[in-house]
Structure formats: structure tokens, C-alpha cells
Design a protein around this motif. Sequence first.
Motif, PDB file in Angstrom:
ATOM      1  N   MET A  33      29.465  19.118   2.049  1.00 18.77           N
ATOM      2  CA  MET A  33      30.678  19.751   2.676  1.00 18.77           C
ATOM      3  C   MET A  33      31.606  18.770   3.200  1.00 18.77           C
ATOM      4  SD  MET A  33      32.099  22.602   3.240  1.00 18.77           S
ATOM      5  CE  MET A  33      31.650  24.274   4.006  1.00 18.77           C
ATOM      6  N   ALA A  34      32.992  19.047   2.896  1.00 17.03           N
ATOM      7  CA  ALA A  34      33.947  17.986   3.328  1.00 17.03           C
ATOM      8  C   ALA A  34      34.538  18.254   4.580  1.00 17.03           C
ATOM      9  CB  ALA A  34      35.200  18.316   2.313  1.00 17.03           C
ATOM     10  N   GLY A  35      34.341  17.322   5.471  1.00 21.36           N
ATOM     11  CA  GLY A  35      34.598  17.230   6.937  1.00 21.36           C
ATOM     12  C   GLY A  35      36.244  16.668   7.347  1.00 21.36           C
ATOM     13  N   PRO A  36      36.371  16.649   8.550  1.00 14.94           N
ATOM     14  CA  PRO A  36      37.730  16.201   8.862  1.00 14.94           C
ATOM     15  C   PRO A  36      37.832  14.736   8.301  1.00 14.94           C
ATOM     16  CG  PRO A  36      36.543  16.833  10.803  1.00 14.94           C
ATOM     17  CD  PRO A  36      35.666  17.121   9.505  1.00 14.94           C
ATOM     18  N   SER A  37      36.995  14.043   8.373  1.00 17.36           N
ATOM     19  CA  SER A  37      37.266  12.514   7.897  1.00 17.36           C
ATOM     20  C   SER A  37      37.492  12.507   6.393  1.00 17.36           C
ATOM     21  CB  SER A  37      35.848  11.667   8.303  1.00 17.36           C
ATOM     22  OG  SER A  37      34.782  12.218   7.618  1.00 17.36           O
ATOM     23  N   THR A  38      36.882  13.325   5.648  1.00 16.63           N
ATOM     24  CA  THR A  38      37.135  13.447   4.322  1.00 16.63           C
ATOM     25  C   THR A  38      38.588  13.875   4.014  1.00 16.63           C
ATOM     26  OG1 THR A  38      34.828  13.983   3.831  1.00 16.63           O
ATOM     27  CG2 THR A  38      36.201  14.351   2.190  1.00 16.63           C
ATOM     28  N   ARG A  39      39.028  14.805   4.671  1.00 17.35           N
ATOM     29  CA  ARG A  39      40.457  15.486   4.512  1.00 17.35           C
ATOM     30  C   ARG A  39      41.251  14.292   4.858  1.00 17.35           C
ATOM     31  NH1 ARG A  39      44.461  17.660   7.498  1.00 17.35           N
ATOM     32  NH2 ARG A  39      45.646  19.814   6.421  1.00 17.35           N
ATOM     33  N   LEU A  40      41.172  13.446   5.995  1.00 13.92           N
ATOM     34  CA  LEU A  40      42.081  12.497   6.425  1.00 13.92           C
ATOM     35  C   LEU A  40      41.991  11.262   5.461  1.00 13.92           C
ATOM     36  CD1 LEU A  40      41.287  12.160  10.215  1.00 13.92           C
ATOM     37  CD2 LEU A  40      43.456  12.990   9.230  1.00 13.92           C
ATOM     38  N   ARG A  41      40.920  11.162   4.826  1.00 15.01           N
ATOM     39  CA  ARG A  41      40.694  10.056   3.713  1.00 15.01           C
ATOM     40  C   ARG A  41      41.521  10.460   2.646  1.00 15.01           C
ATOM     41  NH1 ARG A  41      34.672   8.709   1.846  1.00 15.01           N
ATOM     42  NH2 ARG A  41      35.911   7.636  -0.037  1.00 15.01           N
ATOM     43  N   ALA A  42      41.359  11.622   1.958  1.00 16.47           N
ATOM     44  CA  ALA A  42      42.330  11.945   0.871  1.00 16.47           C
ATOM     45  C   ALA A  42      43.782  12.243   1.104  1.00 16.47           C
ATOM     46  CB  ALA A  42      41.674  13.689   0.702  1.00 16.47           C
ATOM     47  N   ILE A  43      43.914  12.585   2.541  1.00 15.25           N
ATOM     48  CA  ILE A  43      45.468  12.350   2.729  1.00 15.25           C
ATOM     49  C   ILE A  43      46.256  10.946   2.823  1.00 15.25           C
ATOM     50  CG2 ILE A  43      47.243  12.646   4.712  1.00 15.25           C
ATOM     51  CD1 ILE A  43      45.617  15.306   5.537  1.00 15.25           C
ATOM     52  N   LYS A  44      45.349  10.136   3.267  1.00 18.10           N
ATOM     53  CA  LYS A  44      45.673   8.512   3.305  1.00 18.10           C
ATOM     54  C   LYS A  44      45.899   8.069   1.826  1.00 18.10           C
ATOM     55  CE  LYS A  44      44.116   3.880   4.486  1.00 18.10           C
ATOM     56  NZ  LYS A  44      43.155   3.206   4.822  1.00 18.10           N
ATOM     57  N   LEU A  45      44.876   8.425   0.919  1.00 20.53           N
ATOM     58  CA  LEU A  45      45.018   8.106  -0.518  1.00 20.53           C
ATOM     59  C   LEU A  45      46.205   8.644  -1.098  1.00 20.53           C
ATOM     60  CD1 LEU A  45      43.530   6.597  -2.774  1.00 20.53           C
ATOM     61  CD2 LEU A  45      42.114   8.428  -3.161  1.00 20.53           C
ATOM     62  N   TYR A  46      46.301   9.923  -0.823  1.00 19.83           N
ATOM     63  CA  TYR A  46      47.425  10.722  -1.539  1.00 19.83           C
ATOM     64  C   TYR A  46      48.738   9.918  -0.871  1.00 19.83           C
ATOM     65  CZ  TYR A  46      50.859  14.171  -3.004  1.00 19.83           C
ATOM     66  OH  TYR A  46      51.909  14.896  -3.612  1.00 19.83           O
ATOM     67  N   LYS A  47      49.090   9.611   0.156  1.00 20.33           N
ATOM     68  CA  LYS A  47      50.184   8.937   0.810  1.00 20.33           C
ATOM     69  C   LYS A  47      50.180   7.483  -0.138  1.00 20.33           C
ATOM     70  CE  LYS A  47      50.909  11.223   5.140  1.00 20.33           C
ATOM     71  NZ  LYS A  47      50.768  11.093   6.507  1.00 20.33           N
ATOM     72  N   GLU A  48      49.123   6.832  -0.169  1.00 18.09           N
ATOM     73  CA  GLU A  48      49.383   5.599  -0.891  1.00 18.09           C
ATOM     74  C   GLU A  48      49.546   5.526  -2.129  1.00 18.09           C
ATOM     75  OE1 GLU A  48      45.439   3.862  -0.049  1.00 18.09           O
ATOM     76  OE2 GLU A  48      45.955   3.254   1.816  1.00 18.09           O
ATOM     77  N   LEU A  49      49.174   6.528  -2.944  1.00 23.51           N
ATOM     78  CA  LEU A  49      49.517   6.694  -4.187  1.00 23.51           C
ATOM     79  C   LEU A  49      50.702   7.253  -4.500  1.00 23.51           C
ATOM     80  CD1 LEU A  49      46.119   8.156  -5.720  1.00 23.51           C
ATOM     81  CD2 LEU A  49      47.290   5.897  -6.356  1.00 23.51           C
ATOM     82  N   HIS A  50      51.343   8.055  -3.690  1.00 24.46           N
ATOM     83  CA  HIS A  50      52.585   8.802  -3.891  1.00 24.46           C
ATOM     84  C   HIS A  50      53.659   7.584  -3.542  1.00 24.46           C
ATOM     85  CE1 HIS A  50      56.190  11.222  -2.499  1.00 24.46           C
ATOM     86  NE2 HIS A  50      55.693  12.035  -3.216  1.00 24.46           N
ATOM     87  N   ARG A  51      53.404   6.797  -2.581  1.00 23.46           N
ATOM     88  CA  ARG A  51      54.303   5.484  -2.454  1.00 23.46           C
ATOM     89  C   ARG A  51      54.209   4.649  -3.528  1.00 23.46           C
ATOM     90  NH1 ARG A  51      51.732   5.246   3.022  1.00 23.46           N
ATOM     91  NH2 ARG A  51      52.981   6.625   4.513  1.00 23.46           N
ATOM     92  N   LEU A  52      53.179   4.395  -4.118  1.00 23.32           N
ATOM     93  CA  LEU A  52      53.228   3.496  -5.423  1.00 23.32           C
ATOM     94  C   LEU A  52      53.870   4.113  -6.567  1.00 23.32           C
ATOM     95  CD1 LEU A  52      49.177   2.060  -5.454  1.00 23.32           C
ATOM     96  CD2 LEU A  52      51.456   0.953  -4.911  1.00 23.32           C
ATOM     97  N   GLY A  53      53.697   5.582  -6.275  1.00 22.46           N
ATOM     98  CA  GLY A  53      54.373   6.128  -7.611  1.00 22.46           C
ATOM     99  C   GLY A  53      55.874   6.044  -7.404  1.00 22.46           C
ATOM    100  N   ARG A  54      56.469   5.777  -6.419  1.00 22.69           N
ATOM    101  CA  ARG A  54      57.926   5.814  -6.457  1.00 22.69           C
ATOM    102  C   ARG A  54      58.614   4.907  -7.252  1.00 22.69           C
ATOM    103  NH1 ARG A  54      58.656   5.752   0.280  1.00 22.69           N
ATOM    104  NH2 ARG A  54      57.693   7.663   0.478  1.00 22.69           N
ATOM    105  N   ASP A  55      57.953   3.708  -7.448  1.00 18.99           N
ATOM    106  CA  ASP A  55      58.374   2.860  -8.383  1.00 18.99           C
ATOM    107  C   ASP A  55      58.132   2.706  -9.764  1.00 18.99           C
ATOM    108  OD1 ASP A  55      59.581   1.351  -6.161  1.00 18.99           O
ATOM    109  OD2 ASP A  55      57.940   0.237  -5.588  1.00 18.99           O
ATOM    110  N   TYR A  56      57.009   3.815 -10.172  1.00 21.19           N
ATOM    111  CA  TYR A  56      56.517   3.929 -11.489  1.00 21.19           C
ATOM    112  C   TYR A  56      57.663   4.239 -12.189  1.00 21.19           C
ATOM    113  CZ  TYR A  56      52.761   4.082 -14.730  1.00 21.19           C
ATOM    114  OH  TYR A  56      51.920   3.853 -15.834  1.00 21.19           O
TER     115      TYR A  56
END
Length: 88
Positions: free
Chosen positions: A1-24
Motif C-alpha cells: 500500500m502506498a503511504g504518505p512518504s511514497t506520495r511525497l517521493r512521487a511528487i518530488k520526482l515529478y517536480k524534478e522531472l518537470h523542471r528538467l523537461g523545461r529545457d528539453y
Amino acid sequence: MAGPSTRLRAIKLYKELHRLGRDYPDEHYNFQGKLRRLFEKNRALTDSEEIEKAFKLGEYIKNETLALYSLRKYRHLKRNYPANDSPS
């Protein structure tokens, strides 16, 4: 089961990838759209092994994108400075 820490990890990863994607360069590859669809597709995962597999894929994409940016930067620098073939 996905917990709050998993959710925060997913949000962090999404934000990092979103920032990287700006220059793509988006003329042929819709990085932001594909990123969004990938995260939406994996939204309903509940198995911890599948969730870890998805995180590993996200980290792999992040590292490969960073490597592509570094290579692009290196190639740009190499083009701007002529090769010095004669020894000083």
C-alpha cells in the motif's frame, strides 16, 4: 500500500522531472505530456514492488536526461573552441 512518504517521493520526482523537461527540445518529443501521462498511468499502483519499479524508471529517466544535457553542453563548448593541434 502506498503511504504518505511514497506520495511525497512521487511528487518530488515529478517536480524534478518537470523542471528538467523545461529545457528539453519539444519540437519532436513532447516531454511534459509524456511525463504527465506516465505519472497518471501509475497513479493507481498499490503493489510496493511495482511502485519501486516505477520510481526506478523515473530515476533512470532523470539521470539520462541530465546526461543528455551535459553532453549537449559539452558539444556546444567543443564547437566554440577550435582544436589546438599544434603543441605549444
